[in-house]
Design a protein around this motif. Structure first.
Motif, PDB file in Angstrom:
ATOM      1  N   ALA A  53       0.833  -1.210   0.000  1.00 54.24           N
ATOM      2  CA  ALA A  53       0.000   0.000   0.000  1.00 54.24           C
ATOM      3  C   ALA A  53       0.865   1.257   0.000  1.00 54.24           C
ATOM      4  N   ASP A  54       1.905   1.262   0.825  1.00 49.00           N
ATOM      5  CA  ASP A  54       2.812   2.416   0.867  1.00 49.00           C
ATOM      6  C   ASP A  54       3.497   2.613  -0.484  1.00 49.00           C
ATOM      7  N   ALA A  55       3.876   1.502  -1.120  1.00 51.14           N
ATOM      8  CA  ALA A  55       4.541   1.594  -2.420  1.00 51.14           C
ATOM      9  C   ALA A  55       3.593   2.138  -3.481  1.00 51.14           C
ATOM     10  N   LEU A  56       2.323   1.733  -3.416  1.00 49.29           N
ATOM     11  CA  LEU A  56       1.335   2.232  -4.377  1.00 49.29           C
ATOM     12  C   LEU A  56       1.124   3.730  -4.202  1.00 49.29           C
ATOM     13  N   VAL A  57       1.018   4.179  -2.942  1.00 46.75           N
ATOM     14  CA  VAL A  57       0.866   5.612  -2.668  1.00 46.75           C
ATOM     15  C   VAL A  57       2.068   6.377  -3.218  1.00 46.75           C
ATOM     16  N   HIS A  58       3.268   5.849  -3.003  1.00 48.87           N
ATOM     17  CA  HIS A  58       4.487   6.505  -3.496  1.00 48.87           C
ATOM     18  C   HIS A  58       4.459   6.612  -5.017  1.00 48.87           C
ATOM     19  N   ALA A  59       4.062   5.518  -5.700  1.00 41.27           N
ATOM     20  CA  ALA A  59       4.036   5.521  -7.164  1.00 41.27           C
ATOM     21  C   ALA A  59       2.991   6.492  -7.693  1.00 41.27           C
ATOM     22  N   LEU A  60       1.831   6.552  -7.053  1.00 36.84           N
ATOM     23  CA  LEU A  60       0.771   7.457  -7.506  1.00 36.84           C
ATOM     24  C   LEU A  60       1.189   8.911  -7.341  1.00 36.84           C
ATOM     25  N   ARG A  61       1.785   9.231  -6.207  1.00 33.07           N
ATOM     26  CA  ARG A  61       2.240  10.602  -6.001  1.00 33.07           C
ATOM     27  C   ARG A  61       3.342  10.977  -6.979  1.00 33.07           C
ATOM     28  N   ALA A  62       4.247  10.036  -7.214  1.00 26.43           N
ATOM     29  CA  ALA A  62       5.338  10.312  -8.154  1.00 26.43           C
ATOM     30  C   ALA A  62       4.823  10.515  -9.573  1.00 26.43           C
ATOM     31  N   SER A  63       3.705   9.879  -9.898  1.00 25.72           N
ATOM     32  CA  SER A  63       3.140  10.017 -11.244  1.00 25.72           C
ATOM     33  C   SER A  63       2.192  11.211 -11.363  1.00 25.72           C
ATOM     34  N   GLY A  64       2.047  11.977 -10.249  1.00 26.81           N
ATOM     35  CA  GLY A  64       1.246  13.191 -10.299  1.00 26.81           C
ATOM     36  C   GLY A  64      -0.194  13.040  -9.884  1.00 26.81           C
ATOM     37  N   VAL A  65      -0.567  11.893  -9.354  1.00 25.96           N
ATOM     38  CA  VAL A  65      -1.949  11.673  -8.910  1.00 25.96           C
ATOM     39  C   VAL A  65      -2.112  12.328  -7.545  1.00 25.96           C
TER      40      VAL A  65
END
Length: 284
Positions: free
Chosen positions: A264-276
């Motif tokens: 879950a933490d990794a998904l949040v990190h990826a979404l934020r990094a992609s601008g979501v």
């Protein structure tokens, strides 16, 4: 083992003159150990194929030698029988016994004959059938090895899924030990999924990996590097306290690769990094 022409002619004549009796008795004896796992029609068909292979070696076009230049059709028939029985789950002993059974049948015919050449001819037939049975056993072993290799590859495919979590984000949840063969499958599936989905972020989740040693870490790092070469950033998730201690103790360096405790933490990190933009909702 080469059989002289006269012995071949006598054995071939004996089998052909009692064909119906041989096939019926052969099928009956073979059916005893199979305990109904083959239908009568199917067993009879396969007995006929072995019977034809035997006659092919004893006929005018054969030389009585399975491994000889004229034994190709007989070898092919025995090889197909072995593959078929291996796929159906029969044992190598059951497969070879289907060939050996003909000796018991022919022995009964020989005892009813008075010719002086019968004992010598039966010995020749016995040696020839033994050669066929051993060939069948070897062909079965090779077929079984091929089946096991295919099943292992299929299990590797099933045990390394690559799932799409979000637009532009995929994940590889690893479970169990990561060896060289499996690491290669993981890398290939991940890279192909990145191409198919056009994703820019890949999460390698090791929550289900029981232990991380230097070899496992190297496999993970190679997968990350390969993904980066495809233009995707990787995040490693599932770093439990025990794994973190092991990584530190072994001196393993993940460099600038992002690591997270949970998927879950990794998904949040990826979404934020992609601008979501993420917003925490209020509890009702």
């Amino acid at each position: 083992m080469k059989v002289n022409a006269e012995a071949r002619q006598r054995l071939s004549a004996l089998l052909r003159s009692h064909e119906d009796e041989v096939l019926k008795r052969w099928s009956e004896i073979a059916a005893r150990s199979l305990r109904g796992r083959l239908t009568e029609a199917e067993l009879t068909r396969q007995v006929r194929e072995v019977y034809a292979a035997l006659l092919g070696m004893l006929g005018e076009g054969g030389d009585g030698e399975l491994t000889g230049s004229h034994g190709g059709e007989s070898r092919a028939a025995l090889g197909e029988l072995s593959k078929e029985w291996a796929r159906q789950g029969f044992t190598p002993t059951e497969t070879a016994n289907l060939v050996f059974t003909v000796k018991e049948v022919v022995l009964g015919l020989s005892e009813a004959a008075d010719a002086d050449s019968v004992p010598a001819d039966f010995l020749v037939l016995s040696l020839l059938v033994d050669e066929m049975g051993l060939y069948t056993f070897e062909a079965y072993a090779k077929a079984r090895e091929a089946i096991i290799a295919d099943q292992t590859e299929q299990l590797l495919e099933l045990s390394t899924p690559v799932v799409k979590l979000w637009d532009g984000v995929v994940a590889v949840p690893l479970v169990g030990t990561l060896d060289s063969a499996r690491a290669q499958v993981v890398m290939e599936k991940l890279l192909q999924t990145l191409v198919d989905t056009g994703s820019g972020y890949a999460i390698v989740d090791i929550t289900g990996v029981p232990a991380v040693d230097t070899q496992v870490a190297q496999h993970i790092l190679k997968t990350v590097v390969a993904a980066r070469l495809m233009g995707a950033e990787c995040i490693i998730s599932g770093i439990r306290p025990q794994i973190a201690q092991t990584v530190v103790a072994l001196g393993i360096e993940f460099g600038d690769i992002a690591t997270k405790a949970t998927l879950a933490d990794a998904l949040v990190h990826a979404l934020r990094a992609s601008g979501v933009e993420l917003k925490r909702g209020k509890a009702s």
